[in-house]
Design a protein around this motif. Sequence first.
Motif, PDB file in Angstrom:
ATOM      1  N   MET A   1       0.973  -1.335  -0.027  1.00  0.00           N
ATOM      2  CA  MET A   1      -0.192   0.090   0.077  1.00  0.00           C
ATOM      3  C   MET A   1       0.617   1.360   0.261  1.00  0.00           C
ATOM      4  N   ASN A   2       0.670   1.780  -1.039  1.00  0.00           N
ATOM      5  CA  ASN A   2       0.994   3.317  -1.165  1.00  0.00           C
ATOM      6  C   ASN A   2       1.464   4.394   0.485  1.00  0.00           C
ATOM      7  N   LYS A   3       2.039   5.223   0.785  1.00  0.00           N
ATOM      8  CA  LYS A   3       2.441   6.179   1.831  1.00  0.00           C
ATOM      9  C   LYS A   3       1.532   6.737   2.196  1.00  0.00           C
ATOM     10  N   ILE A   4       1.300   7.430   0.804  1.00  0.00           N
ATOM     11  CA  ILE A   4       0.218   8.145   1.599  1.00  0.00           C
ATOM     12  C   ILE A   4      -1.060   7.329   1.707  1.00  0.00           C
ATOM     13  N   TYR A   5      -1.466   6.529   1.964  1.00  0.00           N
ATOM     14  CA  TYR A   5      -2.377   5.843   2.472  1.00  0.00           C
ATOM     15  C   TYR A   5      -2.017   5.268   3.568  1.00  0.00           C
ATOM     16  N   ARG A   6      -1.038   5.744   4.441  1.00  0.00           N
ATOM     17  CA  ARG A   6      -0.869   4.916   5.861  1.00  0.00           C
ATOM     18  C   ARG A   6      -0.235   5.871   6.866  1.00  0.00           C
ATOM     19  N   LEU A   7      -0.937   5.499   7.946  1.00  0.00           N
ATOM     20  CA  LEU A   7      -0.485   6.039   9.231  1.00  0.00           C
ATOM     21  C   LEU A   7       1.176   5.992   9.623  1.00  0.00           C
ATOM     22  N   ARG A   8       2.079   6.517   9.474  1.00  0.00           N
ATOM     23  CA  ARG A   8       3.070   6.426   9.653  1.00  0.00           C
ATOM     24  C   ARG A   8       3.956   7.203  10.954  1.00  0.00           C
ATOM     25  N   SER A   9       3.747   8.269  11.467  1.00  0.00           N
ATOM     26  CA  SER A   9       4.733   8.774  12.550  1.00  0.00           C
ATOM     27  C   SER A   9       3.731   8.930  14.392  1.00  0.00           C
ATOM     28  N   ASN A  10       4.131   8.952  14.921  1.00  0.00           N
ATOM     29  CA  ASN A  10       3.646   8.855  16.233  1.00  0.00           C
ATOM     30  C   ASN A  10       3.477   9.506  16.531  1.00  0.00           C
ATOM     31  N   MET A  11       3.231  10.800  16.315  1.00  0.00           N
ATOM     32  CA  MET A  11       2.041  12.266  16.685  1.00  0.00           C
ATOM     33  C   MET A  11       0.661  11.791  15.590  1.00  0.00           C
ATOM     34  N   VAL A  29     -10.718  -3.227  17.796  1.00  0.00           N
ATOM     35  CA  VAL A  29     -10.474  -1.561  18.211  1.00  0.00           C
ATOM     36  C   VAL A  29     -10.629  -0.859  17.519  1.00  0.00           C
ATOM     37  N   LEU A  30     -11.517  -0.179  17.107  1.00  0.00           N
ATOM     38  CA  LEU A  30     -11.785   0.649  16.187  1.00  0.00           C
ATOM     39  C   LEU A  30     -10.701   2.147  16.511  1.00  0.00           C
ATOM     40  N   TYR A  31      -9.983   2.988  15.731  1.00  0.00           N
ATOM     41  CA  TYR A  31     -10.675   4.252  16.512  1.00  0.00           C
ATOM     42  C   TYR A  31     -10.358   5.426  14.807  1.00  0.00           C
ATOM     43  N   VAL A  32     -10.995   6.331  14.874  1.00  0.00           N
ATOM     44  CA  VAL A  32     -11.566   7.225  13.601  1.00  0.00           C
ATOM     45  C   VAL A  32     -11.551   8.381  14.389  1.00  0.00           C
ATOM     46  N   LYS A  33     -10.995   9.110  13.247  1.00  0.00           N
ATOM     47  CA  LYS A  33     -10.825  10.911  13.248  1.00  0.00           C
ATOM     48  C   LYS A  33     -10.959  10.820  12.362  1.00  0.00           C
ATOM     49  N   LYS A  34     -11.856  12.004  11.323  1.00  0.00           N
ATOM     50  CA  LYS A  34     -11.775  13.193  10.200  1.00  0.00           C
ATOM     51  C   LYS A  34     -10.124  13.832  10.262  1.00  0.00           C
ATOM     52  N   ASN A  35     -10.435  13.131   8.728  1.00  0.00           N
ATOM     53  CA  ASN A  35      -8.675  14.340   8.268  1.00  0.00           C
ATOM     54  C   ASN A  35      -9.197  14.790   7.019  1.00  0.00           C
ATOM     55  N   ASN A  36      -8.863  16.292   6.706  1.00  0.00           N
ATOM     56  CA  ASN A  36      -9.095  16.680   5.315  1.00  0.00           C
ATOM     57  C   ASN A  36      -7.728  16.866   4.016  1.00  0.00           C
ATOM     58  N   ILE A  37      -6.848  15.789   4.139  1.00  0.00           N
ATOM     59  CA  ILE A  37      -6.434  15.158   3.073  1.00  0.00           C
ATOM     60  C   ILE A  37      -7.130  14.407   2.282  1.00  0.00           C
ATOM     61  N   LYS A  75     -14.739   4.720   3.031  1.00  0.00           N
ATOM     62  CA  LYS A  75     -14.936   5.804   2.743  1.00  0.00           C
ATOM     63  C   LYS A  75     -13.760   6.731   3.038  1.00  0.00           C
ATOM     64  N   ASN A  76     -13.847   7.832   2.136  1.00  0.00           N
ATOM     65  CA  ASN A  76     -12.293   8.899   1.884  1.00  0.00           C
ATOM     66  C   ASN A  76     -12.403  10.279   3.389  1.00  0.00           C
ATOM     67  N   ASN A  77     -11.654  10.119   3.217  1.00  0.00           N
ATOM     68  CA  ASN A  77     -11.235  11.564   4.779  1.00  0.00           C
ATOM     69  C   ASN A  77     -10.795  11.030   6.283  1.00  0.00           C
ATOM     70  N   TYR A  78     -10.912   9.697   6.100  1.00  0.00           N
ATOM     71  CA  TYR A  78     -10.308   8.989   7.295  1.00  0.00           C
ATOM     72  C   TYR A  78      -8.704   8.492   7.896  1.00  0.00           C
ATOM     73  N   ASP A  79      -8.618   8.893   9.647  1.00  0.00           N
ATOM     74  CA  ASP A  79      -7.453   7.814   9.534  1.00  0.00           C
ATOM     75  C   ASP A  79      -8.274   6.889  11.183  1.00  0.00           C
ATOM     76  N   LEU A  80      -7.254   5.522  10.505  1.00  0.00           N
ATOM     77  CA  LEU A  80      -8.642   4.622  11.239  1.00  0.00           C
ATOM     78  C   LEU A  80      -6.970   3.939  12.129  1.00  0.00           C
ATOM     79  N   ILE A  81      -6.803   3.334  12.947  1.00  0.00           N
ATOM     80  CA  ILE A  81      -6.218   3.106  13.947  1.00  0.00           C
ATOM     81  C   ILE A  81      -7.203   1.755  13.891  1.00  0.00           C
ATOM     82  N   PHE A  82      -6.270   0.583  13.867  1.00  0.00           N
ATOM     83  CA  PHE A  82      -7.250  -1.563  14.473  1.00  0.00           C
ATOM     84  C   PHE A  82      -5.772  -1.341  15.114  1.00  0.00           C
TER      85      PHE A  82
END
Length: 118
Positions: A1-11, A29-37, A75-82
């Motif tokens: 998967m391309n780097k633009i589709y991954r959460l990478r940094s601790n921040m 457990v799934l954490y979801v936050k809306k993003n504007n990317i 759906k687009n415009n979300y950050d997800l953590i599984f």
Amino acid sequence: MNKIYRLRSNMEFKKVYSGGKSYWNRNLVLYVKKNNIGNTRVGYSITKKIGNSVVRNKIRRRMKEIYRLNFENIKNNYDLIFIPKKNTVDISYKELESAMLHILKLGNLLMDKRDSDG
């Protein structure tokens, strides 16, 4: 998967944890936050409580493949953590797949047919 589709940094992970919403089921457990990317990014967090590195990597690889196969339905415009729970070690690929799809439905992150048509 391309780097633009991954959460990478601790921040990036911390932003989702602190400002996001959480959903859970028996296996995940799934954490979801809306993003504007403009695209959805995903991250996986697997604690050492689950098992040794071989077990953790097997679970992570399965989750990444399930996400990749269902990527166009999310759906687009979300950050997800599984985050898998301990009992994920004992379940099959199909059970993990249904758990991931179930938790995405709980978070209202799967596109309806009418969303994708247009």
